[in-house]
Design an enzyme around this catalytic site. Structure first.
Site, PDB file in Angstrom:
ATOM      1  N   GLU A  11      -4.806  -4.835 -13.517  1.00 30.05           N
ATOM      2  CA  GLU A  11      -3.455  -4.840 -14.079  1.00 30.05           C
ATOM      3  C   GLU A  11      -2.420  -4.220 -13.149  1.00 30.05           C
ATOM      4  O   GLU A  11      -1.253  -4.585 -13.188  1.00 30.05           O
ATOM      5  CB  GLU A  11      -3.447  -4.095 -15.415  1.00 30.05           C
ATOM      6  CG  GLU A  11      -4.171  -4.829 -16.514  1.00 30.05           C
ATOM      7  CD  GLU A  11      -4.170  -4.062 -17.828  1.00 30.05           C
ATOM      8  OE1 GLU A  11      -3.458  -3.039 -17.934  1.00 30.05           O
ATOM      9  OE2 GLU A  11      -4.881  -4.489 -18.756  1.00 30.05           O
ATOM     10  N   PRO A  51     -14.701  10.308   7.706  1.00 30.08           N
ATOM     11  CA  PRO A  51     -15.719  11.334   7.464  1.00 30.08           C
ATOM     12  C   PRO A  51     -15.275  12.770   7.740  1.00 30.08           C
ATOM     13  O   PRO A  51     -15.978  13.700   7.376  1.00 30.08           O
ATOM     14  CB  PRO A  51     -16.868  10.932   8.390  1.00 30.08           C
ATOM     15  CG  PRO A  51     -16.241  10.116   9.454  1.00 30.08           C
ATOM     16  CD  PRO A  51     -15.068   9.425   8.809  1.00 30.08           C
ATOM     17  N   GLU A  78     -15.991   8.666   1.272  1.00 27.92           N
ATOM     18  CA  GLU A  78     -15.881   7.252   0.891  1.00 27.92           C
ATOM     19  C   GLU A  78     -16.670   6.374   1.850  1.00 27.92           C
ATOM     20  O   GLU A  78     -16.488   6.424   3.055  1.00 27.92           O
ATOM     21  CB  GLU A  78     -14.423   6.803   0.888  1.00 27.92           C
ATOM     22  CG  GLU A  78     -14.273   5.343   0.504  1.00 27.92           C
ATOM     23  CD  GLU A  78     -12.839   4.847   0.524  1.00 27.92           C
ATOM     24  OE1 GLU A  78     -12.625   3.686   0.122  1.00 27.92           O
ATOM     25  OE2 GLU A  78     -11.940   5.596   0.938  1.00 27.92           O
ATOM     26  N   ARG A 127       0.859  -1.188   0.000  1.00 26.66           N
ATOM     27  CA  ARG A 127       0.000   0.000   0.000  1.00 26.66           C
ATOM     28  C   ARG A 127       0.889   1.229   0.000  1.00 26.66           C
ATOM     29  O   ARG A 127       1.560   1.544   0.982  1.00 26.66           O
ATOM     30  CB  ARG A 127      -0.940  -0.012   1.207  1.00 26.66           C
ATOM     31  CG  ARG A 127      -2.038  -1.048   1.106  1.00 26.66           C
ATOM     32  CD  ARG A 127      -2.877  -0.820  -0.121  1.00 26.66           C
ATOM     33  NE  ARG A 127      -4.143  -1.549  -0.059  1.00 26.66           N
ATOM     34  CZ  ARG A 127      -5.031  -1.526  -1.027  1.00 26.66           C
ATOM     35  NH1 ARG A 127      -4.798  -0.837  -2.140  1.00 26.66           N
ATOM     36  NH2 ARG A 127      -6.150  -2.201  -0.910  1.00 26.66           N
TER      37      ARG A 127
END
Length: 187
Positions: A145, A119, A124, A67
């Site tokens: 990909e 928030p 999201e 990540r």
């Protein structure tokens, strides 16, 4: 019930900063309930799904991946962004992501909850599903990909240790393990 008006921040002006493939960013000038003004940096995201799934040995299916914002490799439940056209049926996204990331299909996807992840600055929303009656797919959907994933399956004790070791450190996966603990205690 909370009174909305006493907390509402009224948008005076919005400046769109960035329009990307995954997020949009804006800067709002707002008027606070007390009449003062402030700026709000906002991130708009189409939302995503997370899938809690167990293999035949009652181990939690996780994916290992790097990540970039964290600059590290972590373990997470299978998850992904809601693509255009899927927003009204996040269950379709969950089915797709489960197959792409794990090679399994679920006979049943049960919606557990939906939660906002940050928030304070982002809209999201994450829809969490419990996948049951899994079947391995001979020719699963291809991974994205730009993703490099490795499938893992952890026991409950291994998952708890992965939290302690910070290999599991994201909210959706910690929620999944808490949900799992409730399932165990309910038996």
């Amino acid at each position: 019930m909370l009174e909305y008006e006493q907390f509402e921040e009224k948008t005076i002006k919005r400046k769109e900063i960035y329009h990307g493939a995954i997020i949009d960013v804006a800067l709002d000038d707002v008027q606070l309930p007390d009449g003062n003004h402030a700026k709000r940096e906002l991130v708009f995201h189409p939302g995503g799904v997370g899938i809690i799934a167990f293999d035949e040995q009652d181990r939690l299916l996780l994916v290992k991946q790097f990540r970039k914002p964290l600059e590290k490799v972590i373990l997470e439940i299978p998850a992904g962004k809601i693509d255009p056209g899927e927003s009204q049926t996040p269950e379709r996204t969950a089915a797709r992501e489960l197959e792409e990331e794990t090679g399994y299909r679920a006979e049943k996807l049960q919606h557990l909850t939906s939660m906002y992840l940050s928030p304070g600055f982002a809209n999201e929303i994450m829809h969490i599903y419990h996948a049951t009656h899994l079947k391995q797919v001979a020719n699963p959907l291809a991974q994205d990909e730009d993703e490099v994933l490795e499938l893992y399956a952890l026991t409950f004790e291994e998952a708890k240790q992965a939290i302690i070791d910070q290999l599991i450190c994201d909210a959706k996966t910690i929620y999944a393990i808490q949900y799992w603990e409730l399932l165990i205690k309910g038996k």
